[in-house]
Design an enzyme around this catalytic site. Structure first.
Site, PDB file in Angstrom:
ATOM      1  CB  SER A   1     -50.215  88.696 -21.259  1.00 38.31           C
ATOM      2  OG  SER A   1     -51.564  89.004 -21.549  1.00 38.31           O
TER       3      SER A   1
ATOM      4  CE  LYS B   1     -49.541  85.713 -23.132  1.00 40.80           C
ATOM      5  NZ  LYS B   1     -50.280  85.356 -24.296  1.00 40.80           N
TER       6      LYS B   1
ATOM      7  CG  HIS C   1     -52.935  84.976 -19.727  1.00 41.66           C
ATOM      8  ND1 HIS C   1     -53.154  85.334 -21.046  1.00 41.66           N
ATOM      9  CD2 HIS C   1     -53.188  86.092 -19.006  1.00 41.66           C
ATOM     10  CE1 HIS C   1     -53.529  86.597 -21.110  1.00 41.66           C
ATOM     11  NE2 HIS C   1     -53.546  87.081 -19.880  1.00 41.66           N
ATOM     12  CG  ASN C   2     -53.050  83.346 -24.504  1.00 42.34           C
ATOM     13  OD1 ASN C   2     -52.640  84.096 -23.626  1.00 42.34           O
ATOM     14  ND2 ASN C   2     -52.767  83.538 -25.774  1.00 42.34           N
TER      15      ASN C   2
ATOM     16  CD  GLU D   1     -56.427  86.462 -24.481  1.00 42.36           C
ATOM     17  OE1 GLU D   1     -55.407  86.779 -23.843  1.00 42.36           O
ATOM     18  OE2 GLU D   1     -56.443  86.368 -25.727  1.00 42.36           O
TER      19      GLU D   1
HETATM   20  C1  6PG Z   1     -52.086  88.465 -24.726  1.00 39.01           C
HETATM   21  C2  6PG Z   1     -52.890  87.825 -25.814  1.00 39.01           C
HETATM   22  C3  6PG Z   1     -52.059  87.655 -27.032  1.00 39.01           C
HETATM   23  C4  6PG Z   1     -52.854  87.435 -28.294  1.00 39.01           C
HETATM   24  C5  6PG Z   1     -53.467  86.082 -28.395  1.00 39.01           C
HETATM   25  C6  6PG Z   1     -54.666  86.073 -29.291  1.00 39.01           C
HETATM   26  O1  6PG Z   1     -52.015  87.873 -23.671  1.00 39.01           O
HETATM   27  O2  6PG Z   1     -51.557  89.563 -24.946  1.00 39.01           O
HETATM   28  O3  6PG Z   1     -53.331  86.580 -25.401  1.00 39.01           O
HETATM   29  O4  6PG Z   1     -51.119  86.680 -26.759  1.00 39.01           O
HETATM   30  O5  6PG Z   1     -53.806  88.421 -28.451  1.00 39.01           O
HETATM   31  O6  6PG Z   1     -52.492  85.247 -28.945  1.00 39.01           O
HETATM   32  O7  6PG Z   1     -54.945  84.773 -29.528  1.00 39.01           O
HETATM   33  P1  6PG Z   1     -56.005  84.301 -30.584  1.00 39.01           P
HETATM   34  O8  6PG Z   1     -55.598  84.889 -31.908  1.00 39.01           O
HETATM   35  O9  6PG Z   1     -55.879  82.815 -30.551  1.00 39.01           O
HETATM   36  O10 6PG Z   1     -57.322  84.831 -30.139  1.00 39.01           O
END
Ligand code: 6PG
Length: 518
Positions: A139, A211, A214-215, A218
């Site tokens: 990430s 991960k 985490h997303n 996010e």
């Molecule tokens: C990270 C981000 C990365 C990416 C996402 C965006 O941790 O660096 O999460 O993995 O930016 O996949 O996801 P979306 O396109 O679903 O918003």
């Protein structure tokens, strides 16, 4: 492009798009010689010229390979080959292309956003061929890959031992005591000191699972920030410049985080074409690649309440219905915006004029606490289901730097798990219990005022409902169980009997003695 010398590289990279290119240069910065291969020769040319322009003072370097065969031959055994390619079929195809060329003990490291169950399937297939396999969360976006990502590797311990020196070297670093990210890295000059934001997560797909969550977090962090912006824009009628200054100010306190920082930057930005605030020319229809949805699927599978993260996914879905919303706006009416609605202020007193910007800050912080509580509870539930042996404290500590959700707040979570390693929910930690208790009136005021003025705040609202539900000793599910028993003989437990004893009422004649079912 010449064929690289056999055994000239210590590690390899398949996929030299922006993430693969930046991670390769980061690896080279740390003194490793890395071979690289991409089907697209333009991608290989790009990194080759970037590499030529960078000095690698401690001896690392990049070695381009024109084909998979010479790429594999150029890597010392046991080989460590990182994949940074699109998740899904492209990853399978890359593995299929490599595997026949590998030898027992070689290790494939998938650094893409793969589904954790795919990782378990791929690991089993690799192990059956005598190979090692790591599914590693990476990430931090492009910048993180170049100068220090947060890394979440899962797989067998012996696989981790093989990649550990590289993964610990290239990860972001934070101050051990304060958790503050160490900054200032530049090409050829990585930061040193502190502790790396990388640690062995556990077996199988656990790295990619962490991960994924985490997303999910996010997604809700981003949605909560968007709701704060929406409230300030449409209820408080603040200018874009004032909102930028507010976010910048929040970034000096407990909300200090990468996402708040970039929000202030974005709100300050002018559109080069029209000169208007850049954010005003961006269409309000969000995209997504699926990791948020996978998080919610997993929460549903495990029966874990993760409503704030789910609302963040649904909010993106709703935003994508742009044309439908435009049509609905002509049919459905609501309150006038930016008026002075009569909602009791946070102190509850009529006529009191609260500082609504502080209320929004508190709504954001309390909602954020709930969203992280959901994410960490979800990881704990999956850990129980899979017996992975996750250390949630360690997960929190590697989220402190490098990743997209990095924030001062992660130090508080790290400390909460230091106080109690088996903490069932973050809200029960004294710091988070105290904070939500102190700030909740402001949070409630924002949710109430948003409802009165017709501004949707699904994530603020669902976080508040999560908080109120979690602290309720008595929810209305007694009625729900009675309904289930009424129409489907689904049975119910009684308040005056021990848990686990089920009863059924003969509904056509409820006065008849009730029957115990087990
Ligand atoms: C990270 C981000 C990365 C990416 C996402 C965006 O941790 O660096 O999460 O993995 O930016 O996949 O996801 P979306 O396109 O679903 O918003």
């Amino acid at each position: 492009m010449d064929t690289p010398k056999p055994n000239s590289a210590q590690v390899g990279m398949v996929g030299l798009g922006v993430m693969g290119r930046n991670l390769s240069l980061n690896i080279a910065d740390h003194g490793f010689r890395i071979a690289g291969y991409d089907r697209d020769t333009a991608a290989t040319d790009k990194i080759t010229s970037e590499h030529a322009a960078t000095a690698f003072p401690i001896g690392g370097g990049f070695i381009p390979a024109p084909d998979v065969k010479s790429f594999v031959a150029s890597i010392q055994r046991p080989r460590r080959i990182v994949l940074l390619v699109t998740a899904g079929r492209v990853t399978d195809a890359a593995i299929d292309g490599l595997t026949p060329l590998l030898e027992p003990g070689d290790c494939i490291i998938d650094g893409g956003n793969s589904e954790w169950e795919d990782t378990e399937r791929r690991e089993a297939a690799a192990v059956a061929k005598g190979l090692l396999y790591v599914g590693s969360g990476v990430s931090g976006g492009e910048e993180g890959a170049r100068f220090g990502p947060s890394l979440m590797p899962g797989g067998k311990r012996e696989a981790w031992d093989l990649i550990k020196p590289i993964w610990l070297a290239i990860a972001a670093r934070v101050d051990e005591r304060t958790g503050k990210p160490l900054t200032g890295a530049r090409p050829g000059h990585p930061v040193s000191g502190g502790v790396p934001c990388a640690a062995y997560i556990g077996p199988g797909g656990s790295g990619h699972y962490v991960k994924m969550v985490h997303n999910g977090i996010e997604y809700s962090d981003m949605q909560l920030i968007c709701e704060a912006y929406h409230f300030m824009r449409d209820v408080l009628a603040m200018s874009t410049g004032d909102m930028a200054a507010t976010f910048a100010n929040w970034n000096t306190g407990e909300l200090d985080s990468f996402l708040i920082e970039i929000t202030a930057d974005i709100l300050r930005q002018k559109d080069p074409v029209t000169g208007r605030p850049f954010v005003d020319v961006v269409l309000d229809a969000a995209g997504q690649k699926g990791t948020g949805k996978w998080t919610i699927n997993s929460a549903l599978d495990l029966g874990q309440p993760a409503a704030t993260m789910a609302e963040a996914v649904f909010a993106r879905n709703m935003s994508a219905l742009k044309e439908e919303r435009q049509a609905a706006a002509k049919v459905l009416s609501g309150p006038h915006l930016a008026g002075n609605a009569h909602v009791a202020g946070p102190q509850g007193g009529g006529g009191h004029n609260p500082n609504w910007v502080d209320c929004v800050r508190d709504a954001l912080y309390c909602s954020k606490i709930c969203s992280y509580a959901q994410g960490f509870a979800l990881m704990a539930a999956q850990d129980r289901a899979r017996s992975w042996g996750l250390s949630l404290g360690e997960v929190a500590s590697i989220f402190r730097g490098g990743c997209i959700i990095r924030a001062r707040f992660l130090q508080k979570i790290t400390e909460a798990f230091e106080r109690r390693t088996d903490l069932p929910n973050l809200l029960l930690d004294p710091y988070f219990a105290g904070t939500t208790s102190d700030r909740q009136q402001n949070w409630r005021a924002v949710v109430a005022r948003a409802a009165v003025q017709g501004v949707p705040v699904p994530a603020f609202g669902s976080a508040l409902a999560y908080f109120d539900s979690y602290r309720s000793p008595r929810l209305p599910a007694n009625l729900l169980q009675a309904q289930r028993d009424y129409f489907g003989s689904h049975t119910y437990e009684r308040t005056d009997q021990p848990r686990g004893k089920f009863f059924h009422v003969d509904w056509p004649d409820p006065k008849r003695p009730q029957s115990a079912v087990n």
